[in-house]
Scaffold this motif. Structure first.
Motif, PDB file in Angstrom:
ATOM      1  N   GLN A   1     -24.624   5.388 -56.588  1.00  0.00           N
ATOM      2  CA  GLN A   1     -25.537   5.986 -55.620  1.00  0.00           C
ATOM      3  C   GLN A   1     -25.002   5.802 -54.215  1.00  0.00           C
ATOM      4  O   GLN A   1     -24.614   4.708 -53.822  1.00  0.00           O
ATOM      5  CB  GLN A   1     -26.937   5.378 -55.738  1.00  0.00           C
ATOM      6  CG  GLN A   1     -27.966   6.153 -54.925  1.00  0.00           C
ATOM      7  CD  GLN A   1     -29.380   5.650 -55.126  1.00  0.00           C
ATOM      8  OE1 GLN A   1     -29.692   4.558 -54.723  1.00  0.00           O
ATOM      9  NE2 GLN A   1     -30.218   6.462 -55.751  1.00  0.00           N
TER      10      GLN A   1
ATOM     11  N   GLU B   1     -25.134  10.405 -49.929  1.00  0.00           N
ATOM     12  CA  GLU B   1     -24.917  11.820 -50.213  1.00  0.00           C
ATOM     13  C   GLU B   1     -25.549  12.286 -51.528  1.00  0.00           C
ATOM     14  O   GLU B   1     -25.648  13.490 -51.772  1.00  0.00           O
ATOM     15  CB  GLU B   1     -23.417  12.141 -50.230  1.00  0.00           C
ATOM     16  CG  GLU B   1     -22.748  12.076 -48.876  1.00  0.00           C
ATOM     17  CD  GLU B   1     -22.499  10.639 -48.388  1.00  0.00           C
ATOM     18  OE1 GLU B   1     -22.247   9.749 -49.237  1.00  0.00           O
ATOM     19  OE2 GLU B   1     -22.575  10.422 -47.174  1.00  0.00           O
ATOM     20  N   ASN B   2     -25.939  11.352 -52.402  1.00  0.00           N
ATOM     21  CA  ASN B   2     -26.520  11.777 -53.675  1.00  0.00           C
ATOM     22  C   ASN B   2     -27.824  11.044 -54.029  1.00  0.00           C
ATOM     23  O   ASN B   2     -28.383  11.265 -55.095  1.00  0.00           O
ATOM     24  CB  ASN B   2     -25.503  11.628 -54.815  1.00  0.00           C
ATOM     25  CG  ASN B   2     -25.106  10.183 -55.071  1.00  0.00           C
ATOM     26  OD1 ASN B   2     -25.723   9.244 -54.578  1.00  0.00           O
ATOM     27  ND2 ASN B   2     -24.055  10.001 -55.860  1.00  0.00           N
TER      28      ASN B   2
ATOM     29  N   THR C   1     -30.584   9.152 -58.789  1.00  0.00           N
ATOM     30  CA  THR C   1     -29.377   9.686 -58.173  1.00  0.00           C
ATOM     31  C   THR C   1     -29.110  11.090 -58.704  1.00  0.00           C
ATOM     32  O   THR C   1     -29.191  11.330 -59.916  1.00  0.00           O
ATOM     33  CB  THR C   1     -28.179   8.767 -58.500  1.00  0.00           C
ATOM     34  OG1 THR C   1     -28.486   7.435 -58.080  1.00  0.00           O
ATOM     35  CG2 THR C   1     -26.916   9.230 -57.804  1.00  0.00           C
ATOM     36  N   ALA C   2     -28.766  11.996 -57.795  1.00  0.00           N
ATOM     37  CA  ALA C   2     -28.456  13.373 -58.201  1.00  0.00           C
ATOM     38  C   ALA C   2     -27.150  13.406 -58.990  1.00  0.00           C
ATOM     39  O   ALA C   2     -26.169  12.756 -58.628  1.00  0.00           O
ATOM     40  CB  ALA C   2     -28.350  14.271 -56.973  1.00  0.00           C
ATOM     41  N   THR C   3     -27.160  14.154 -60.073  1.00  0.00           N
ATOM     42  CA  THR C   3     -25.971  14.394 -60.887  1.00  0.00           C
ATOM     43  C   THR C   3     -25.327  15.703 -60.427  1.00  0.00           C
ATOM     44  O   THR C   3     -25.943  16.474 -59.672  1.00  0.00           O
ATOM     45  CB  THR C   3     -26.363  14.537 -62.369  1.00  0.00           C
ATOM     46  OG1 THR C   3     -27.210  15.689 -62.489  1.00  0.00           O
ATOM     47  CG2 THR C   3     -27.072  13.298 -62.901  1.00  0.00           C
ATOM     48  N   PRO C   4     -24.125  16.010 -60.899  1.00  0.00           N
ATOM     49  CA  PRO C   4     -23.550  17.331 -60.589  1.00  0.00           C
ATOM     50  C   PRO C   4     -24.475  18.471 -61.031  1.00  0.00           C
ATOM     51  O   PRO C   4     -24.615  19.473 -60.312  1.00  0.00           O
ATOM     52  CB  PRO C   4     -22.235  17.336 -61.376  1.00  0.00           C
ATOM     53  CG  PRO C   4     -21.843  15.887 -61.442  1.00  0.00           C
ATOM     54  CD  PRO C   4     -23.148  15.147 -61.592  1.00  0.00           C
TER      55      PRO C   4
ATOM     56  N   PHE D   1     -27.154  18.936 -58.417  1.00  0.00           N
ATOM     57  CA  PHE D   1     -26.674  19.656 -57.229  1.00  0.00           C
ATOM     58  C   PHE D   1     -26.616  21.160 -57.492  1.00  0.00           C
ATOM     59  O   PHE D   1     -26.972  21.963 -56.626  1.00  0.00           O
ATOM     60  CB  PHE D   1     -25.318  19.120 -56.771  1.00  0.00           C
ATOM     61  CG  PHE D   1     -25.419  17.852 -55.988  1.00  0.00           C
ATOM     62  CD1 PHE D   1     -26.036  17.821 -54.735  1.00  0.00           C
ATOM     63  CD2 PHE D   1     -24.915  16.673 -56.489  1.00  0.00           C
ATOM     64  CE1 PHE D   1     -26.137  16.653 -54.003  1.00  0.00           C
ATOM     65  CE2 PHE D   1     -25.016  15.481 -55.770  1.00  0.00           C
ATOM     66  CZ  PHE D   1     -25.635  15.477 -54.527  1.00  0.00           C
TER      67      PHE D   1
ATOM     68  N   LEU E   1     -31.005  18.720 -50.469  1.00  0.00           N
ATOM     69  CA  LEU E   1     -31.127  17.376 -51.031  1.00  0.00           C
ATOM     70  C   LEU E   1     -32.159  16.544 -50.273  1.00  0.00           C
ATOM     71  O   LEU E   1     -32.917  15.798 -50.888  1.00  0.00           O
ATOM     72  CB  LEU E   1     -29.771  16.658 -51.035  1.00  0.00           C
ATOM     73  CG  LEU E   1     -29.787  15.260 -51.644  1.00  0.00           C
ATOM     74  CD1 LEU E   1     -30.138  15.321 -53.127  1.00  0.00           C
ATOM     75  CD2 LEU E   1     -28.467  14.553 -51.435  1.00  0.00           C
TER      76      LEU E   1
END
Length: 185
Positions: free
Chosen positions: A5, A8-9, A130-133, A136, A146
């Motif tokens: 983490q 940015e994510n 946490t954002a995953t690909p 996104f 985001l």
């Protein structure tokens, strides 16, 4: 897969603590969590839908949780990275289902207990999303930035964590003192 983490994510980080009125020597978070009955999970939050226990192909314990976080239906596949009496570190690449569709989010769930005195402990329930690909791509496809997604997730995660943590602590306390679930909160 584990995603570190970063600013940015990051979607959310929530940490809530509650008192357990039991000696730390009697508390076993791993035993409580990895044997948690579905009905006990459900009664710890109005947003809990169901839970079950499984294992990975290589024998690691898995806690499967279905719940709502804000407007998202979450299907969590928590693999136990660490599972000790005083600490569990559970990592999931979770399915997040909303009116806009389905995506993936990484959720790190840490459950810990620390001794306060001979008869009490502090239970801390900490959650990092946490954002995953895939997340996104989902955000881009739906024109969501985001920062907005993170603000919404943070508020929902905090509200959820503030409801479930005191009930988790009471359930852990009951299990420590009686060896049973389904005791009065």
């Amino acid at each position: 897969m584990k995603i570190l983490q970063t600013p940015e994510n990051a979607l959310s980080h929530s940490s809530v603590s509650a008192i357990i009125h039991a000696p730390i020597e009697k508390v076993n978070i791993a035993d409580w969590l990895l044997n948690l009955p579905d009905a006990e999970y459900q009664r710890c939050s109005t947003q809990h839908i169901g839970a079950a226990i499984s294992v990975t192909f290589d024998g690691k314990p898995v806690s499967l949780n279905v719940e709502t976080i804000g407007d998202a239906l979450m299907v969590q596949h928590y693999v136990a990275d660490v599972h000790r009496p005083d600490y569990c570190r559970m990592l999931s690449i979770s399915d997040s289902i909303t009116k806009n569709g389905r995506t993936k989010v990484q959720v790190l769930w840490e459950l810990k207990v620390t001794k306060i005195d001979e008869n009490t402990c502090l239970y801390t329930n900490e959650i990092h999303a946490t954002a995953t690909p895939e997340m996104f791509e989902y955000l881009k496809e739906h024109g969501i930035n985001l920062a907005d997604a993170a603000a919404s997730r943070q508020a929902a995660s905090d509200a959820h964590n503030h409801e479930e943590t005191p009930n988790f602590a009471k359930s852990i306390e009951n299990k420590a003192l009686t060896g049973q679930y389904n005791q009065p909160f």
